[in-house]
Design a protein around this motif. Structure first.
Motif, PDB file in Angstrom:
ATOM      1  N   ALA A 107      13.251  21.965 -33.234  1.00  0.00           N
ATOM      2  CA  ALA A 107      11.995  21.772 -32.505  1.00  0.00           C
ATOM      3  C   ALA A 107      12.052  20.570 -31.571  1.00  0.00           C
ATOM      4  CB  ALA A 107      10.836  21.620 -33.489  1.00  0.00           C
ATOM      5  N   GLY A 108      12.795  19.536 -31.932  1.00  0.00           N
ATOM      6  CA  GLY A 108      12.947  18.381 -31.051  1.00  0.00           C
ATOM      7  C   GLY A 108      13.736  18.722 -29.799  1.00  0.00           C
ATOM      8  N   LEU A 109      14.761  19.545 -29.949  1.00  0.00           N
ATOM      9  CA  LEU A 109      15.521  19.999 -28.796  1.00  0.00           C
ATOM     10  C   LEU A 109      14.652  20.892 -27.919  1.00  0.00           C
ATOM     11  CD1 LEU A 109      18.169  20.015 -27.289  1.00  0.00           C
ATOM     12  CD2 LEU A 109      18.971  21.848 -28.796  1.00  0.00           C
ATOM     13  N   GLY A 110      13.802  21.705 -28.551  1.00  0.00           N
ATOM     14  CA  GLY A 110      12.867  22.512 -27.780  1.00  0.00           C
ATOM     15  C   GLY A 110      11.912  21.654 -26.971  1.00  0.00           C
TER      16      GLY A 110
ATOM     17  N   VAL B  69      16.048  24.957 -45.346  1.00  0.00           N
ATOM     18  CA  VAL B  69      14.779  24.508 -45.939  1.00  0.00           C
ATOM     19  C   VAL B  69      13.938  25.647 -46.498  1.00  0.00           C
ATOM     20  CG1 VAL B  69      14.681  22.422 -44.560  1.00  0.00           C
ATOM     21  CG2 VAL B  69      13.660  24.530 -43.670  1.00  0.00           C
ATOM     22  N   GLY B  70      14.208  26.912 -46.117  1.00  0.00           N
ATOM     23  CA  GLY B  70      13.534  28.053 -46.710  1.00  0.00           C
ATOM     24  C   GLY B  70      12.173  28.374 -46.132  1.00  0.00           C
ATOM     25  N   PRO B  71      11.583  29.489 -46.577  1.00  0.00           N
ATOM     26  CA  PRO B  71      10.269  29.918 -46.098  1.00  0.00           C
ATOM     27  C   PRO B  71       9.185  28.876 -46.373  1.00  0.00           C
ATOM     28  CG  PRO B  71      11.338  31.659 -47.356  1.00  0.00           C
ATOM     29  CD  PRO B  71      12.170  30.436 -47.542  1.00  0.00           C
ATOM     30  N   GLY B  72       8.183  28.873 -45.500  1.00  0.00           N
ATOM     31  CA  GLY B  72       7.060  27.951 -45.676  1.00  0.00           C
ATOM     32  C   GLY B  72       7.242  26.611 -45.027  1.00  0.00           C
ATOM     33  N   ALA B  73       8.442  26.328 -44.506  1.00  0.00           N
ATOM     34  CA  ALA B  73       8.701  25.034 -43.881  1.00  0.00           C
ATOM     35  C   ALA B  73       8.021  24.943 -42.515  1.00  0.00           C
ATOM     36  CB  ALA B  73      10.199  24.810 -43.725  1.00  0.00           C
ATOM     37  N   VAL B  74       7.703  23.720 -42.120  1.00  0.00           N
ATOM     38  CA  VAL B  74       7.140  23.446 -40.797  1.00  0.00           C
ATOM     39  C   VAL B  74       7.968  22.331 -40.160  1.00  0.00           C
ATOM     40  CG1 VAL B  74       5.138  22.615 -39.498  1.00  0.00           C
ATOM     41  CG2 VAL B  74       4.809  24.141 -41.454  1.00  0.00           C
ATOM     42  N   ALA B  75       8.397  22.569 -38.913  1.00  0.00           N
ATOM     43  CA  ALA B  75       9.145  21.571 -38.154  1.00  0.00           C
ATOM     44  C   ALA B  75       8.302  21.098 -36.987  1.00  0.00           C
ATOM     45  CB  ALA B  75      10.454  22.158 -37.637  1.00  0.00           C
ATOM     46  N   ILE B  76       8.380  19.810 -36.682  1.00  0.00           N
ATOM     47  CA  ILE B  76       7.655  19.234 -35.556  1.00  0.00           C
ATOM     48  C   ILE B  76       8.655  18.472 -34.691  1.00  0.00           C
ATOM     49  CG2 ILE B  76       5.733  17.781 -34.821  1.00  0.00           C
ATOM     50  CD1 ILE B  76       4.669  17.969 -37.721  1.00  0.00           C
ATOM     51  N   GLY B  77       8.726  18.843 -33.420  1.00  0.00           N
ATOM     52  CA  GLY B  77       9.598  18.154 -32.487  1.00  0.00           C
ATOM     53  C   GLY B  77       8.799  17.554 -31.350  1.00  0.00           C
ATOM     54  N   ALA B  78       9.191  16.374 -30.896  1.00  0.00           N
ATOM     55  CA  ALA B  78       8.463  15.702 -29.828  1.00  0.00           C
ATOM     56  C   ALA B  78       9.434  15.012 -28.889  1.00  0.00           C
ATOM     57  CB  ALA B  78       7.483  14.672 -30.404  1.00  0.00           C
ATOM     58  N   ALA B  79       9.103  15.014 -27.597  1.00  0.00           N
ATOM     59  CA  ALA B  79       9.885  14.304 -26.589  1.00  0.00           C
ATOM     60  C   ALA B  79       8.935  13.798 -25.518  1.00  0.00           C
ATOM     61  CB  ALA B  79      10.915  15.235 -25.966  1.00  0.00           C
ATOM     62  N   PRO B  80       9.229  12.649 -24.918  1.00  0.00           N
ATOM     63  CA  PRO B  80       8.385  12.169 -23.825  1.00  0.00           C
ATOM     64  C   PRO B  80       8.301  13.197 -22.700  1.00  0.00           C
ATOM     65  CG  PRO B  80       9.899  10.447 -24.528  1.00  0.00           C
ATOM     66  CD  PRO B  80      10.331  11.702 -25.211  1.00  0.00           C
ATOM     67  N   ALA B  81       7.146  13.326 -22.125  1.00  0.00           N
ATOM     68  CA  ALA B  81       6.930  14.282 -21.042  1.00  0.00           C
ATOM     69  C   ALA B  81       7.157  13.583 -19.714  1.00  0.00           C
ATOM     70  CB  ALA B  81       5.503  14.827 -21.101  1.00  0.00           C
TER      71      ALA B  81
END
Length: 299
Positions: A137-140, A282-294
């Motif tokens: 998600a961070g790369l996204g 990490v399996g089902p139910g996991a949540v990933a958060i990715g952030a980058a400066p805009a």
């Protein structure tokens, strides 16, 4: 003029074509909107190999919940990158390919092989393969910022300079639903070396160049709150592009997205599904958060 159109096709052509692999968590719709081309990997259960895409991820997470062992994952083959690199080079575009960190996927190797194949035929082709230290998600999120710079008409060298500055300010954190699949994937001991025995607690994970435990929490809600608090810290107060990706947990993803909007100034937020390269850890139910400066320089 920042973009032209291929004659008769009505397809915008930019100076630089962005390419990535399917672990990036942008999802097909967001990637198309951003002008990012995706080279698909694959994953395999004991009896079936599947293309690495959103439909397959949904089916796979349900299969895992029903008792299947976590699948093996595979990087995109050289041919998947060639299918994007060659047409762009033939159209006179430079190519910037951002791939998943080494410890998650060997994408860099196959992308580099494709680059060399194209350059054998087209020696003047400019193709840059970059292996940032931030994954999924961070790369996204980083690609979302890069896509904005491409649409501004930034040339390849300018993009590379900005990404060098932006990359260390991007981050990606994951909150699993529980630790059972971390144990099955053989990563729990590594996480507990850093955080101590989790017992009934949950870790907040950073999955970039390796799987690392960055914090522990007593409850899932507390872990999610901690992940949101930490994910934007490296950006230093800049407005963010954010990707929230989930492993068959859309409700949790929307909750995380709401928390992010309350905590930060957000230019663009994409909610999508978590690729199997990370889901198989990490399996089902996991949540990933990715952030980058805009924006360039994080402004």
């Amino acid at each position: 003029m920042l973009a032209s159109c291929q004659p008769g096709l009505g397809v915008p052509v930019t100076k630089v074509q962005l390419v990535t692999d399917s672990t990036t968590c942008l999802g097909a719709e967001a990637a198309a909107d951003l002008g990012v081309l995706t080279a698909a990997g694959s994953f395999a259960f004991e009896d079936e190999r599947m293309a690495d895409d959103e439909r397959a991820w949904r089916a796979a997470y349900e299969r895992i919940r029903a008792g299947a062992r976590l699948p093996r994952t595979f990087a995109p083959p050289e041919a998947a990158y060639l299918a994007h690199f060659r047409p762009a080079a033939e159209a006179g575009q430079d190519v910037l390919c951002l791939v998943t960190p080494f410890d998650v996927s060997p994408s860099f190797t196959t992308a580099s092989a494709a680059m060399l194949t194209v350059q054998d035929d087209l020696p003047d082709a400019r193709i840059k393969i970059s292996n940032p230290g931030v994954g999924h998600a961070g790369l996204g999120a980083l690609l979302t910022t890069a896509a904005g710079l491409v649409q501004e008409g930034r040339p390849l060298d300018d993009l590379l300079a900005h990404l060098e500055e932006l990359e260390p300010r991007a981050d990606a954190l994951v909150v699993p639903a529980d630790t059972r699949w971390l144990e099955e994937s053989g990563r729990l001991a590594l996480v507990e070396e850093k955080l101590g025995e989790l017992e009934d607690g949950l870790p907040v994970l950073r999955i970039g160049t390796r799987v690392t435990g960055v914090a522990r929490a007593a409850t899932h809600e507390a872990a999610l709150e901690e992940a949101v608090r930490r994910v934007g810290q490296r950006a230093g107060g800049a407005q963010l592009n954010v990707v929230v990706a989930h492993a068959a947990a859309p409700g949790l993803a929307e909750e995380a997205a709401d928390r992010v909007r309350r905590a930060y100034a957000v230019e663009r937020l994409i909610v999508t599904e978590l690729s199997m390269a990370i889901g198989a850890v990490v399996g089902p139910g996991a949540v990933a958060i990715g952030a980058a400066p805009a924006g360039a320089g994080g402004n």
